[in-house]
Design an enzyme around this catalytic site. Structure first.
Site, PDB file in Angstrom:
ATOM      1  N   SER A  43       1.299  -1.292  -0.507  1.00 33.66           N
ATOM      2  CA  SER A  43       0.175  -0.300   0.274  1.00 33.66           C
ATOM      3  C   SER A  43       0.901   1.162   0.127  1.00 33.66           C
ATOM      4  CB  SER A  43      -0.619  -0.026   1.312  1.00 33.66           C
ATOM      5  OG  SER A  43      -0.068   0.449   2.653  1.00 33.66           O
ATOM      6  N   ASP A  83      -2.920   8.744   7.963  1.00 31.24           N
ATOM      7  CA  ASP A  83      -3.389   7.608   8.309  1.00 31.24           C
ATOM      8  C   ASP A  83      -2.789   6.395   8.746  1.00 31.24           C
ATOM      9  OD1 ASP A  83      -2.403   5.303   6.503  1.00 31.24           O
ATOM     10  OD2 ASP A  83      -4.446   5.375   5.480  1.00 31.24           O
ATOM     11  N   HIS A 134       0.245   5.428   7.373  1.00 33.46           N
ATOM     12  CA  HIS A 134       0.817   5.202   6.308  1.00 33.46           C
ATOM     13  C   HIS A 134       1.184   6.802   6.060  1.00 33.46           C
ATOM     14  CE1 HIS A 134      -2.055   2.408   4.979  1.00 33.46           C
ATOM     15  NE2 HIS A 134      -0.663   2.027   3.328  1.00 33.46           N
TER      16      HIS A 134
END
Length: 369
Positions: free
Chosen positions: A40, A330, A333
């Site tokens: 991600s 977040d 990340h």
């Protein structure tokens, strides 16, 4: 020295200076294809095309992207591959699953990354339908077949050989596998000291396969400071201190990764694999956030609960008004601004951050080949 923007011909002149003095140079050349693999941290939208819970396709993701819309990037704006392309003056890559990736756009390269994946196939099983790393490599071979149909065998081989590749794996093998639940299957099978070399040995196989598919300049990022992300602080921290066990995992993993890359390069006889010490890059912000213009490295901009580290970033989450002041976007990340600082170290960082050389030096060396 001040940053210099030079063209290829200039690179011939300054290459000796770069190597001798560590000058800060970005060689903006005719674009190279750029390929991205991993999780991600570098996924730019492949998971949008999958039935999976590992997605970033709803607001406020993308709030600072040029379109101000969610794109599948786990960021408020651009992620690391986007910023590398921007710095090099290249068109950004498209997700491999995007229907727009066809015709001449194949020459730009492709992003094969998928949120939730790890080195191991059982990493991220809770997300169900993600593009595991060997499937990403299968897609890379498939991509080359599509490119051959467009530009021919010889030109495809040249394009891949002269490309740049970025791969980011490893963090999920701890966060979404070994430490996902107490007494996980992998933690019952291995002690941490045994698990880390096991993951490294499996990662080596991935990189060997990537090399066999033609990649010749590959930036390999280590894990970040796993125990310092807001998600782990929310679960394990009383006073904002990093989670000790996860930090230990990162401290074991990253040096072993660097050693494995060095050994691979020695076997090949060339510096194919470049180690990016992203743990140290992150720790700079975490240790002294104010020095880099952040107000905090502990609280996520978007989230809920302690440190905004619980659950997902959603439209009903707490949301900070200025994302540039936060290290973390977040619970897991980095913010776009943190990503930009990481890319600056990838481009121009010393051996503390990039071994055996940074990206600017790679580009200058390759321009004279």
């Amino acid at each position: 020295m001040a940053k210099k923007i030079v063209n290829i011909s200039s690179c011939f002149v300054v290459i000796g200076i770069i190597l001798a003095l560590g000058d800060l140079v970005t060689c903006r050349e005719e674009r190279r294809a750029f390929f991205v693999f991993g999780d991600s941290l570098v996924d730019n939208g492949n998971n949008n095309y999958l039935i999976t819970t590992a997605r970033a396709d709803a607001p406020p993701y993308g709030i600072d992207f040029p379109s101000h819309r969610p794109t599948g990037r786990f960021s408020n704006g651009l992620n690391i591959p986007d910023i590398i392309s921007e710095e090099m003056g290249w068109e950004p890559t498209l997700p491999y699953l995007s229907p727009e990736l066809r015709g001449p756009r194949l020459r730009v390269g492709a992003n094969f990354a998928s949120a939730g994946v790890g080195v191991l196939n059982d990493t991220g099983i809770q997300f169900v339908n993600i593009i595991r790393i060997y499937q990403q490599l299968h897609y890379f071979a498939e991509y080359q077949q599509r490119l051959r149909a467009l530009i021919g065998e010889e030109e495809t081989e040249r394009l891949v050989k002269e490309s740049l590749t970025l791969i980011t794996l490893g963090g999920n093998d701890f966060v979404n596998n070994y430490y996902l639940v107490p007494y996980s299957a992998r933690s019952r099978q291995f002690s941490l000291e045994e698990y880390v070399p096991f993951v490294i040995s499996e990662y080596e196989k991935v990189l060997q396969k990537l090399y066999s598919l033609g990649a010749r300049r590959v930036i390999v990022t280590g894990t970040g400071p796993l125990g310092c992300v807001p998600a782990e602080l929310a679960q394990h921290s009383r006073n904002g201190e990093c989670a000790e066990e996860l930090q230990k995992a990162a401290e074991l993993f990253n040096p072993q990764l660097v050693r494995m890359l060095r050994e691979l390069n020695d076997e090949i006889g060339n510096d194919v694999f470049i180690a990016a010490n992203t743990k140290q890059m992150h720790m700079d912000f975490i240790s002294e956030p104010q020095r880099f213009g952040f107000i905090t490295s502990k609280i996520a901009c978007c989230g809920q609960g302690p440190y905004n580290g619980l659950g997902l970033c959603t439209p009903i989450s707490n949301l900070c008004p200025n994302r540039n002041l936060y290290v973390f976007w977040d619970p897991f990340h980095p913010s776009e601004r943190a990503n930009r600082l990481i890319v600056q170290q990838i481009l121009r960082g010393s051996e503390k951050y990039m071994q055996p050389m940074n990206l600017s030096t790679i580009m200058a060396l390759d321009s004279r080949a």
